[in-house]
Design a protein around this motif. Structure first.
Motif, PDB file in Angstrom:
ATOM      1  N   TYR A 126     -61.741  -6.918  -6.202  1.00 41.44           N
ATOM      2  CA  TYR A 126     -63.290  -7.376  -5.817  1.00 41.44           C
ATOM      3  C   TYR A 126     -63.818  -6.706  -4.575  1.00 41.44           C
ATOM      4  CZ  TYR A 126     -62.553 -11.017  -9.519  1.00 41.44           C
ATOM      5  OH  TYR A 126     -62.313 -11.594 -10.817  1.00 41.44           O
ATOM      6  N   VAL A 166     -67.113  -5.082  -4.164  1.00 40.26           N
ATOM      7  CA  VAL A 166     -68.333  -5.674  -4.319  1.00 40.26           C
ATOM      8  C   VAL A 166     -68.349  -6.823  -3.057  1.00 40.26           C
ATOM      9  CG1 VAL A 166     -68.678  -5.585  -6.779  1.00 40.26           C
ATOM     10  CG2 VAL A 166     -67.402  -7.773  -5.808  1.00 40.26           C
ATOM     11  N   ALA A 185     -71.938  -6.444  -1.695  1.00 45.64           N
ATOM     12  CA  ALA A 185     -72.943  -6.340  -2.672  1.00 45.64           C
ATOM     13  C   ALA A 185     -73.000  -7.843  -3.489  1.00 45.64           C
ATOM     14  CB  ALA A 185     -72.654  -5.344  -3.594  1.00 45.64           C
ATOM     15  N   ARG A 241     -73.809  -9.215  -7.084  1.00 44.52           N
ATOM     16  CA  ARG A 241     -73.460  -8.610  -8.226  1.00 44.52           C
ATOM     17  C   ARG A 241     -74.585  -9.412  -9.105  1.00 44.52           C
ATOM     18  NH1 ARG A 241     -67.568 -10.732  -9.324  1.00 44.52           N
ATOM     19  NH2 ARG A 241     -68.474 -12.287  -7.775  1.00 44.52           N
ATOM     20  N   HIS A 271     -74.095 -13.037 -11.462  1.00 42.45           N
ATOM     21  CA  HIS A 271     -73.041 -13.848 -10.805  1.00 42.45           C
ATOM     22  C   HIS A 271     -73.858 -14.748  -9.860  1.00 42.45           C
ATOM     23  CE1 HIS A 271     -69.199 -11.857 -12.159  1.00 42.45           C
ATOM     24  NE2 HIS A 271     -70.110 -10.857 -12.219  1.00 42.45           N
ATOM     25  N   ASP A 310     -73.071 -14.817  -6.749  1.00 40.41           N
ATOM     26  CA  ASP A 310     -73.027 -14.332  -5.144  1.00 40.41           C
ATOM     27  C   ASP A 310     -74.106 -14.741  -4.277  1.00 40.41           C
ATOM     28  OD1 ASP A 310     -70.532 -13.308  -6.384  1.00 40.41           O
ATOM     29  OD2 ASP A 310     -71.463 -11.293  -6.496  1.00 40.41           O
ATOM     30  N   TRP A 345     -65.835 -13.649  -1.869  1.00 37.88           N
ATOM     31  CA  TRP A 345     -66.107 -12.500  -2.917  1.00 37.88           C
ATOM     32  C   TRP A 345     -64.781 -12.182  -3.681  1.00 37.88           C
ATOM     33  CZ3 TRP A 345     -62.486  -8.905  -1.480  1.00 37.88           C
ATOM     34  CH2 TRP A 345     -61.803  -8.877  -0.255  1.00 37.88           C
TER      35      TRP A 345
END
Length: 280
Positions: free
Chosen positions: A76, A79, A82, A84, A87, A89, A101
């Motif tokens: 991971y 990401v 970032a 996603r 998701h 996040d 994360w």
């Protein structure tokens, strides 16, 4: 993280329960068993930490832990900075101001292992009361089961009740996977042997509690009971479940209501469906 776990409270004392009862359902869920599931190779071994003595429940909370044996946080890393799409996040960041994360958190499909473990305990309790719950893939990638053969469910990797639709569903999943894509579907769940009279009339309607439970599963985006949304296209004369007496109990000639009326179980089979979005 190191593990996922669950605490099951309210289990009556004196119930015969072993780790094998729980492991059986965890083995059915375990990823990496076919080309249509996650490639992760988790053994998902249940450990019972409390609530039992010599194979019998004590009435105290049952704690179950399932170790994460293939947690690879490095997967991971790309990401880390970032959000996603598809998701949680961004929403976790918006709510808590921080997010984990590394994968495997509370919004991960891995969380469902704990639900399966708890469900195995519930299944054991319900079986003692003559209640059986069965679930299967009714539809995948727009391919719908045309017949329901409960004996066929465990004979194919997509757990379809239709032996003819199953290979088409599997093919659709693999084709999407080869294209770097994914598909969704519809799960149908049946509950047989449920007595009449369960549920409450207003806010805690039985169907509301069922919707609350199923909609809390990460990938579920829709819920219906009985004929569900199709009822909106029916006339009342066709929708109404006509009642009759049989062997001293009230029965219904049809089950458009899905086993619940006025928020209370009717004694007929409970039928619910939930829509599962494509994996992100």
């Amino acid at each position: 993280g190191a593990a996922v776990g669950v605490v099951v409270d309210g289990v009556p004392p004196g119930l015969a329960l072993t780790v094998e009862d729980i492991q059986r359902d965890l083995d059915r869920r375990r990823p990496g068993q076919s080309g249509v599931t996650s490639a992760r190779r988790e053994f998902d071994r249940a450990e019972l930490l409390s609530g039992l003595v010599e194979g019998t429940t004590t009435g105290t909370p049952i704690a179950i832990v399932i170790r994460n044996e293939e947690h690879r946080s490095s997967d991971y890393e790309r990401v880390r900075d970032a959000f996603r799409p598809g998701h949680a996040d961004w929403t976790y960041q918006a709510k808590y101001g921080v997010r984990d994360w590394r994968g495997g958190g509370r919004s991960s499909a891995r969380e469902t292992a704990a639900r399966v473990a708890a469900g195995a305990v519930a299944r054991k309790i319900l079986a003692g009361r003559g209640i059986a719950v069965t679930g299967y893939a009714l539809e995948i990638a727009g391919i719908r089961a045309k017949r329901i053969d409960l004996a066929a469910i465990e004979r194919n990797p997509v757990r379809s009740p239709d032996p003819e639709a199953a290979p088409l569903m599997e093919q659709a999943i693999v084709e999407a996977k080869d294209e770097g894509d994914s598909v969704g579907g519809v799960v149908e769940v049946l509950a047989d042997g449920v007595p009449a009279g369960l549920g409450d009339p207003v806010f805690d309607k039985l169907e509301a509690l069922l919707a609350h439970a199923l909609m809390s599963v990460g990938a579920v985006r829709g819920f219906e009971i009985g004929t569900g949304f199709a009822a909106a296209r029916m006339r009342g004369s066709a929708y109404n479940d006509e009642l009759y007496a049989e062997a001293g109990r009230v029965r219904a000639r049809t089950n458009n209501a899905g086993g619940v009326a006025g928020g209370i179980s009717t004694g007929e089979r409970i039928v619910v469906r939930c829509a599962i979005r494509p994996p992100a």
